[in-house]
Design an enzyme around this catalytic site. Structure first.
Site, PDB file in Angstrom:
ATOM      1  N   ALA A  48      -7.423   7.921   5.442  1.00 55.91           N
ATOM      2  CA  ALA A  48      -8.601   8.566   4.858  1.00 55.91           C
ATOM      3  C   ALA A  48      -8.381  10.066   4.695  1.00 55.91           C
ATOM      4  O   ALA A  48      -8.748  10.657   3.671  1.00 55.91           O
ATOM      5  CB  ALA A  48      -9.827   8.304   5.729  1.00 55.91           C
ATOM      6  N   LYS A 130      -7.026  -6.249   0.394  1.00 58.47           N
ATOM      7  CA  LYS A 130      -5.970  -5.230   0.342  1.00 58.47           C
ATOM      8  C   LYS A 130      -5.284  -5.226   1.708  1.00 58.47           C
ATOM      9  O   LYS A 130      -5.780  -4.637   2.663  1.00 58.47           O
ATOM     10  CB  LYS A 130      -6.536  -3.852   0.016  1.00 58.47           C
ATOM     11  CG  LYS A 130      -5.453  -2.793  -0.191  1.00 58.47           C
ATOM     12  CD  LYS A 130      -6.056  -1.450  -0.583  1.00 58.47           C
ATOM     13  CE  LYS A 130      -4.957  -0.445  -0.879  1.00 58.47           C
ATOM     14  NZ  LYS A 130      -4.088  -0.190   0.280  1.00 58.47           N
ATOM     15  N   LYS A 327     -11.553   1.030  -1.233  1.00 55.69           N
ATOM     16  CA  LYS A 327     -11.183   1.278   0.158  1.00 55.69           C
ATOM     17  C   LYS A 327     -12.407   1.230   1.072  1.00 55.69           C
ATOM     18  O   LYS A 327     -13.503   1.649   0.690  1.00 55.69           O
ATOM     19  CB  LYS A 327     -10.507   2.654   0.283  1.00 55.69           C
ATOM     20  CG  LYS A 327      -9.241   2.817  -0.551  1.00 55.69           C
ATOM     21  CD  LYS A 327      -8.069   2.058   0.021  1.00 55.69           C
ATOM     22  CE  LYS A 327      -7.494   2.715   1.251  1.00 55.69           C
ATOM     23  NZ  LYS A 327      -6.748   3.948   0.979  1.00 55.69           N
TER      24      LYS A 327
END
EC number: 6.5.1.2
Length: 698
Positions: A48, A130, A327
């Site tokens: 992040a 993912k 994400k």
């Protein structure tokens, strides 16, 4: 420029000179982080944090195109391959995916596709996990595995052919005759295998891996394939590289099915969507179940299903236009410790707690984090004033992973001195043999322990007195309405005797609120034996241990009588408890010590005279729901969630929190959530509240 505070940067107000300084700084930082992540398998920052820096770089370069360098990170994928491995040129570049971080980003992704293709509808989109692992490319020539490589910088990767062959489930040959057939996917290690691997590393005196992704990357990139063969590597494939047969599959959905038919490992949790709503619903469902998966994922991937449309959409220099990664919010953040305080628990454990500048991690604002004990503070060299890295997984209490030493100010950071006495009652603290936590032994008179024990006694899993939260308990103690647990059940009568300052006259209480509280207290007087035992807050007696004790003693009278004999050193009872699986020596010792204290015995005697404690009602495998796992979802009209849980346990069931293949029954109320959909997918039996009540009554 030595440091960069991105929170103060306004791109619209940047001058060209200032922008250049920032881009130059970011280039050096990102290069350093790339080296650590891709080459050394030892990341210096979280994904992040890296994404924030890279996105900032991309936005500045977009506004000032002349700042784009040859090695500019807005045009870069991965990292230059290590010289330790032979290099492999990808016949088809291995691009990275563009990232989305909110619904608006995904909506814009669809809009851009529609504009590019000049269509007014959303094309079919495949939604996949993912996987958080190491990307690879495997080449087959005439059906024989001949070459495997890492992503590298997207153009050139590292040769890992012999290492990949050590993964037992990876096909060495395929029943095809194509001249070139390349598959792409992700190599990973399951969470459980990761824990076992680190235990092995520790026993061998070797460095521990920081997370499963790094463990997988470090394992597949070993110079000696024999070492790789010892590692529990797994993989998923999800795409093609270079192929000579362009008619192998016409859609992504078909491709995944055909790859599975070729005996490749394919993650089967994917769906086909044609609208934004179901795409986001997929993301939300996956986010909910994320912590129950066997492996790490860091988001979901959306891909245009039709390969012909993918071909039309093409790619930028770094990422395909037909796909995007949505994400998950960061589970790791960085913030500052403003102070360290001490918290005294119900059994006297004194725990240091870091007070933090509030930070939002995965949608939750965090302002406190436990530091566990003195050794934790010293081993990580945590100081007041330090910037620290926080990690939060699911609903787990946030943990401080480490200190950002590069940001430490020697003049303002202060070492925390762990006290020798209890912060609540000033009694000396002790560290018992075999423990690391400091404890206050003044259990009967320590105000903090009295408060915490009362909070525990009325908590949801104990007597479950609704309306009596921590703030109200603090008020009642501070103002002498109660001084111990027994006083809770005398509160209504004592309140009537007051000539002034009755609870209903206190601001924030009110007559309705007070009457409701008294009603809840009276209802709580009827309690089952295991909840009563758990409510006593005996050290090492949790919910499960309390059930085992209730099963053993059957009645409250027998529990007290036998425990008193235990306190008087009756060996037979001690040995019996020690031999019960799930209890053992620690529980037997603590129960013995608890009943050796006369004040504890007096408390229990008073409670037994006030409460109606139901006998243990377990009847082995003859119960209706024996050995079954039940999950509840939604809200119920006729019973509370706590009561319905008790009903299930009385029928012999184990109450679960998540739907899985091990779930036997799902009971749904109003506004049932994602658990209902998951149960339907797994073919689990589903009943409603009315059917449940009928079952219980029968």
């Amino acid at each position: 420029m030595n440091k960069l505070d991105i929170s103060t940067i306004n791109i619209e107000q940047l001058t060209s000179d200032h922008a250049k300084k920032i881009v130059d700084f970011l280039a050096l930082e990102l290069q350093k982080y790339d080296q650590a992540y891709y080459s050394d398998n030892n990341p210096l920052v979280t994904d992040a944090q890296y994404d924030v820096l890279k996105n900032l770089n991309n936005k500045i370069v977009a506004k000032f195109p002349h700042l784009a360098l040859v090695n500019d990170h807005s045009k870069k994928v991965g990292f230059t391959p290590s010289a330790q491995f032979s290099k492999v040129v990808h016949l088809k570049p291995m691009l990275s995916l563009a990232n989305g971080f909110c619904v608006e980003d995904i909506s814009n992704f669809i809009t851009k596709i529609q504009n590019f293709l000049k269509i007014d509808h959303c094309p079919k989109i495949v939604c996949e996990y993912k996987i958080d692992g190491l990307s690879f490319n495997a080449r087959y020539e005439y059906g024989v595995l001949t070459l495997a490589s890492t992503r590298g910088d997207g153009q050139i990767g590292e040769n890992i052919t012999e290492n990949l062959k050590t993964i037992q489930s990876f096909p060495q040959t395929l029943p095809i005759t194509d001249k070139v057939f390349e598959v792409r996917g992700e190599i990973y290690i399951t969470n459980n295998d990761f824990r076992v691997l680190n235990i092995q590393q520790q026993k061998l005196g070797k460095a521990l891996f920081s997370n499963p992704r790094n463990a997988a990357a470090g394992s597949i990139r070993q110079l000696d394939p024999a070492i790789t063969a010892q590692r529990p590597l797994k993989y998923f494939v999800y795409a093609l590289g270079e192929v000579t047969n362009h008619h192998f599959a016409s859609t992504q959905f078909e491709l995944l099915q055909k790859l599975s038919q070729l005996k490749f490992s394919v993650n089967t949790d994917y769906i086909l969507s044609d609208n934004l709503h179901s795409m986001i619903e997929f993301y939300n469902n996956v986010a909910t179940e994320r912590n129950n998966l066997a492996f790490e994922i860091d988001g979901v991937v959306y891909k245009v299903n039709d390969f012909a449309l993918q071909e039309r959409l093409g790619a930028t220099s770094t990422s395909p236009r037909f796909a995007i990664a949505y994400k998950f919010p960061a589970l790791i953040g960085r913030t500052k410790i403003t102070n360290i305080t001490l918290q005294v628990g119900k059994t006297g454990a004194v725990t240091p707690v870091a007070l933090l500048i509030p930070i939002n991690i995965a949608g939750v604002t965090i302002s406190r984090a436990t530091l566990h004990n003195k050794q934790e503070i010293e081993s990580k060299d945590i100081r007041i004033g330090d910037y620290v890295f926080l990690h939060r997984a699911g609903d787990v209490i946030p943990k401080i992973n480490g200190v950002d030493l590069s940001a430490r100010d020697a003049q303002s950071s202060t070492r925390f001195i762990f006290p020798a006495t209890c912060p609540s009652c000033n009694q000396n603290l002790v560290v018992n043999e075999g423990e690391t936590v400091a404890r206050c032994g003044n259990s009967l008179a320590c105000p903090a322990q009295i408060y915490e024990r009362i909070c525990h006694f009325v908590s949801k899993d104990a007597l479950n007195i609704d309306g009596l939260g921590r703030q109200r308990i603090r008020f009642l103690l501070d103002n002498k309405y109660i001084v111990n647990i027994v006083d809770i059940f005398l509160l209504e009568e004592n309140n009537k005797l007051l000539s002034s300052n009755k609870l209903e006259d206190i601001a924030g209480w009110g007559i309705k609120s007070v009457n409701k509280l008294f009603k809840n207290i009276n209802q709580a007087k009827n309690v089952i034996l295991d909840r009563f035992i758990y409510a006593l807050a005996v050290k090492h007696v949790g919910k499960y241990s309390a059930k085992l004790l209730a099963k053993e003693f059957k009645t409250a009278k027998n529990f007290i009588d036998q425990s008193l004999k235990l306190a008087n050193n009756v060996t037979e009872i001690y040995e019996k408890l020690c031999n019960i699986e799930g209890l053992g020596v620690k529980t037997a010792d603590q129960l013995k010590q608890f009943f050796m204290v006369s004040a504890n015995v007096n408390l229990i005697t008073k409670l037994v005279n006030i409460l109606t404690i139901q006998d243990w009602q377990y009847h082995g495998d003859n119960l209706l729901l024996s050995n079954q796992t039940i999950v509840f979802t939604g809200t119920f009209a006729t019973v509370s969630r706590s009561e319905i849980k008790v009903q299930a346990e009385k029928l012999g069931a184990k109450v679960g929190t998540q739907v899985s293949n091990n779930t036997d029954l799902l009971v749904v109320g109003n506004k049932a959530g994602n658990k209902l959909q998951k149960a339907q997918q797994l073919g689990i039996k589903i009943i409603n509240e009315e059917e449940w009540i009928k079952m219980v009554n029968e």
